[in-house]
Motif scaffolding. Structure first.
Motif, PDB file in Angstrom:
ATOM      1  N   LEU A   1     -15.625 -92.620  37.804  1.00 32.99           N
ATOM      2  CA  LEU A   1     -14.307 -92.037  38.001  1.00 32.99           C
ATOM      3  C   LEU A   1     -13.297 -92.792  37.148  1.00 32.99           C
ATOM      4  O   LEU A   1     -13.309 -94.022  37.112  1.00 32.99           O
ATOM      5  N   HIS A   2     -12.426 -92.040  36.493  1.00 28.47           N
ATOM      6  CA  HIS A   2     -11.447 -92.660  35.600  1.00 28.47           C
ATOM      7  C   HIS A   2     -10.085 -92.030  35.817  1.00 28.47           C
ATOM      8  O   HIS A   2      -9.925 -90.818  35.621  1.00 28.47           O
ATOM      9  N   PRO A   3      -9.088 -92.840  36.194  1.00 29.63           N
ATOM     10  CA  PRO A   3      -7.746 -92.296  36.355  1.00 29.63           C
ATOM     11  C   PRO A   3      -7.172 -91.891  35.004  1.00 29.63           C
ATOM     12  O   PRO A   3      -7.413 -92.551  33.996  1.00 29.63           O
ATOM     13  N   ILE A   4      -6.440 -90.801  34.985  1.00 29.27           N
ATOM     14  CA  ILE A   4      -5.764 -90.334  33.770  1.00 29.27           C
ATOM     15  C   ILE A   4      -4.384 -90.992  33.761  1.00 29.27           C
ATOM     16  O   ILE A   4      -3.536 -90.680  34.588  1.00 29.27           O
ATOM     17  N   ARG A   5      -4.176 -91.918  32.816  1.00 30.70           N
ATOM     18  CA  ARG A   5      -2.941 -92.702  32.791  1.00 30.70           C
ATOM     19  C   ARG A   5      -1.982 -92.303  31.678  1.00 30.70           C
ATOM     20  O   ARG A   5      -0.883 -92.846  31.589  1.00 30.70           O
ATOM     21  N   SER A   6      -2.397 -91.384  30.812  1.00 32.73           N
ATOM     22  CA  SER A   6      -1.487 -90.957  29.747  1.00 32.73           C
ATOM     23  C   SER A   6      -1.579 -89.447  29.584  1.00 32.73           C
ATOM     24  O   SER A   6      -2.488 -88.807  30.115  1.00 32.73           O
ATOM     25  N   GLY A   7      -0.655 -88.895  28.836  1.00 33.71           N
ATOM     26  CA  GLY A   7      -0.635 -87.455  28.610  1.00 33.71           C
ATOM     27  C   GLY A   7      -1.410 -87.017  27.386  1.00 33.71           C
ATOM     28  O   GLY A   7      -1.271 -85.880  26.943  1.00 33.71           O
ATOM     29  N   ALA A   8      -2.257 -87.880  26.834  1.00 34.78           N
ATOM     30  CA  ALA A   8      -2.969 -87.559  25.600  1.00 34.78           C
ATOM     31  C   ALA A   8      -3.901 -86.357  25.736  1.00 34.78           C
ATOM     32  O   ALA A   8      -4.184 -85.686  24.746  1.00 34.78           O
ATOM     33  N   MET A   9      -4.361 -86.057  26.940  1.00 34.87           N
ATOM     34  CA  MET A   9      -5.295 -84.939  27.125  1.00 34.87           C
ATOM     35  C   MET A   9      -4.639 -83.729  27.803  1.00 34.87           C
ATOM     36  O   MET A   9      -5.335 -82.826  28.272  1.00 34.87           O
ATOM     37  N   ARG A  10      -3.306 -83.698  27.852  1.00 38.95           N
ATOM     38  CA  ARG A  10      -2.622 -82.522  28.399  1.00 38.95           C
ATOM     39  C   ARG A  10      -2.889 -81.331  27.493  1.00 38.95           C
ATOM     40  O   ARG A  10      -2.990 -81.509  26.299  1.00 38.95           O
ATOM     41  N   PRO A  11      -2.991 -80.156  27.951  1.00 33.73           N
ATOM     42  CA  PRO A  11      -2.843 -79.705  29.332  1.00 33.73           C
ATOM     43  C   PRO A  11      -4.148 -79.761  30.130  1.00 33.73           C
ATOM     44  O   PRO A  11      -4.166 -79.416  31.304  1.00 33.73           O
ATOM     45  N   SER A  12      -5.236 -80.183  29.513  1.00 31.10           N
ATOM     46  CA  SER A  12      -6.523 -80.213  30.214  1.00 31.10           C
ATOM     47  C   SER A  12      -6.507 -81.172  31.393  1.00 31.10           C
ATOM     48  O   SER A  12      -7.020 -80.849  32.463  1.00 31.10           O
TER      49      SER A  12
ATOM     50  N   GLU B   1     -21.827 -91.635  14.927  1.00 27.45           N
ATOM     51  CA  GLU B   1     -20.412 -91.810  14.587  1.00 27.45           C
ATOM     52  C   GLU B   1     -19.657 -90.603  15.126  1.00 27.45           C
ATOM     53  O   GLU B   1     -20.054 -89.455  14.905  1.00 27.45           O
ATOM     54  N   VAL B   2     -18.566 -90.890  15.821  1.00 25.51           N
ATOM     55  CA  VAL B   2     -17.834 -89.849  16.540  1.00 25.51           C
ATOM     56  C   VAL B   2     -16.362 -89.904  16.172  1.00 25.51           C
ATOM     57  O   VAL B   2     -15.754 -90.973  16.144  1.00 25.51           O
ATOM     58  N   ARG B   3     -15.800 -88.721  15.917  1.00 27.44           N
ATOM     59  CA  ARG B   3     -14.347 -88.572  15.745  1.00 27.44           C
ATOM     60  C   ARG B   3     -13.815 -87.919  17.013  1.00 27.44           C
ATOM     61  O   ARG B   3     -14.424 -86.977  17.545  1.00 27.44           O
ATOM     62  N   THR B   4     -12.697 -88.437  17.523  1.00 25.97           N
ATOM     63  CA  THR B   4     -12.122 -87.945  18.772  1.00 25.97           C
ATOM     64  C   THR B   4     -10.669 -87.534  18.576  1.00 25.97           C
ATOM     65  O   THR B   4     -10.031 -87.892  17.579  1.00 25.97           O
ATOM     66  N   LYS B   5     -10.157 -86.801  19.572  1.00 32.44           N
ATOM     67  CA  LYS B   5      -8.761 -86.363  19.527  1.00 32.44           C
ATOM     68  C   LYS B   5      -8.308 -86.060  20.951  1.00 32.44           C
ATOM     69  O   LYS B   5      -9.050 -85.487  21.748  1.00 32.44           O
ATOM     70  N   GLY B   6      -7.099 -86.440  21.265  1.00 36.17           N
ATOM     71  CA  GLY B   6      -6.482 -86.027  22.519  1.00 36.17           C
ATOM     72  C   GLY B   6      -5.983 -84.599  22.377  1.00 36.17           C
ATOM     73  O   GLY B   6      -5.478 -84.222  21.308  1.00 36.17           O
ATOM     74  N   ASP B   7      -6.114 -83.793  23.410  1.00 36.66           N
ATOM     75  CA  ASP B   7      -5.697 -82.390  23.331  1.00 36.66           C
ATOM     76  C   ASP B   7      -4.208 -82.247  23.020  1.00 36.66           C
ATOM     77  O   ASP B   7      -3.787 -81.266  22.409  1.00 36.66           O
ATOM     78  N   ASP B   8      -3.410 -83.215  23.430  1.00 38.79           N
ATOM     79  CA  ASP B   8      -1.963 -83.163  23.230  1.00 38.79           C
ATOM     80  C   ASP B   8      -1.542 -83.735  21.874  1.00 38.79           C
ATOM     81  O   ASP B   8      -0.368 -83.701  21.537  1.00 38.79           O
ATOM     82  N   ARG B   9      -2.465 -84.224  21.107  1.00 35.27           N
ATOM     83  CA  ARG B   9      -2.151 -84.881  19.834  1.00 35.27           C
ATOM     84  C   ARG B   9      -2.352 -83.906  18.663  1.00 35.27           C
ATOM     85  O   ARG B   9      -3.315 -83.132  18.658  1.00 35.27           O
ATOM     86  N   PRO B  10      -1.471 -83.988  17.664  1.00 35.24           N
ATOM     87  CA  PRO B  10      -1.618 -83.075  16.520  1.00 35.24           C
ATOM     88  C   PRO B  10      -2.763 -83.461  15.575  1.00 35.24           C
ATOM     89  O   PRO B  10      -3.276 -82.611  14.862  1.00 35.24           O
ATOM     90  N   ARG B  11      -3.138 -84.737  15.570  1.00 38.02           N
ATOM     91  CA  ARG B  11      -4.189 -85.196  14.654  1.00 38.02           C
ATOM     92  C   ARG B  11      -5.292 -85.934  15.405  1.00 38.02           C
ATOM     93  O   ARG B  11      -5.112 -86.357  16.537  1.00 38.02           O
ATOM     94  N   ALA B  12      -6.388 -86.155  14.701  1.00 34.95           N
ATOM     95  CA  ALA B  12      -7.506 -86.932  15.252  1.00 34.95           C
ATOM     96  C   ALA B  12      -7.063 -88.367  15.489  1.00 34.95           C
ATOM     97  O   ALA B  12      -6.117 -88.862  14.861  1.00 34.95           O
TER      98      ALA B  12
END
Length: 169
Positions: free
Chosen positions: A25-36, A87-98
């Motif tokens: 379980l992981h608390p969501i502490r930032s809005g980087a994955m909004r709106p998901s 090797e993995v590239r990631t992105k927050g849903d609320d972010r415009p770039r990777a």
């Protein structure tokens, strides 16, 4: 009352699943994955084979440069190297770039987010000793059980008072 019993069972069973390492379980502490995922929510992640991950999956991992900070991000791309490292590239849903990093995952398993629970992440974030998720589940389950016992005792007391009053008439 049945709902409370079922809720207690779910919390205690959830605590065992987290303690086993199959789920985390992981608390969501930032809005980087909004709106998901909303801030204050709780991401429920399942341990899966890293080889099963695909683009668009959401995983939980230690932020590069800060291994104490676990974050959830969506996978943009995965490259399987001959040496077994992915090797993995990631992105927050609320972010415009990777994200500015490229993760290198050599572990055989990773935590993939399966769903989120709104607002419950606040409770897990409260306990930061490393077993917060497990402890929170057991605490919530215990509190529900205590409440059930108190409720049961008060109902028995009311029933016995009613029987006594009925006998006096």
């Amino acid at each position: 009352m049945l709902v409370l019993v079922l809720l207690a069972i779910v919390f205690v069973f959830g605590g065992f699943l987290v303690a086993s390492g199959r789920y985390d379980l992981h608390p969501i502490r930032s809005g980087a994955m909004r709106p998901s995922f909303e801030v204050g929510g709780l991401a429920v992640a399942e341990r899966v084979p890293t080889s099963s991950l695909a683009p668009r999956d959401v995983i939980v991992f230690a932020r590069p440069g800060d291994p104490q900070d676990l974050i959830a991000r969506r996978l943009l791309s995965l490259t399987h190297n001959p040496n077994g490292v992915i090797e993995v590239r990631t992105k927050g849903d609320d972010r415009p770039r990777a994200d500015p990093w490229t993760l290198q995952i050599s572990d055989r398993t990773s935590y993939q987010v399966r769903f989120t629970l709104p607002l419950i992440g606040v409770l897990v974030a409260w306990d930061r000793n490393g077993n917060g998720a497990t402890g929170t589940y057991f605490i919530l389950g215990g509190l529900v059980l205590i409440f059930l016992v108190m409720l049961w005792k008060s109902e028995r007391r009311l029933e016995s008072d009613g029987k006594h009053d009925g006998a006096a008439r």
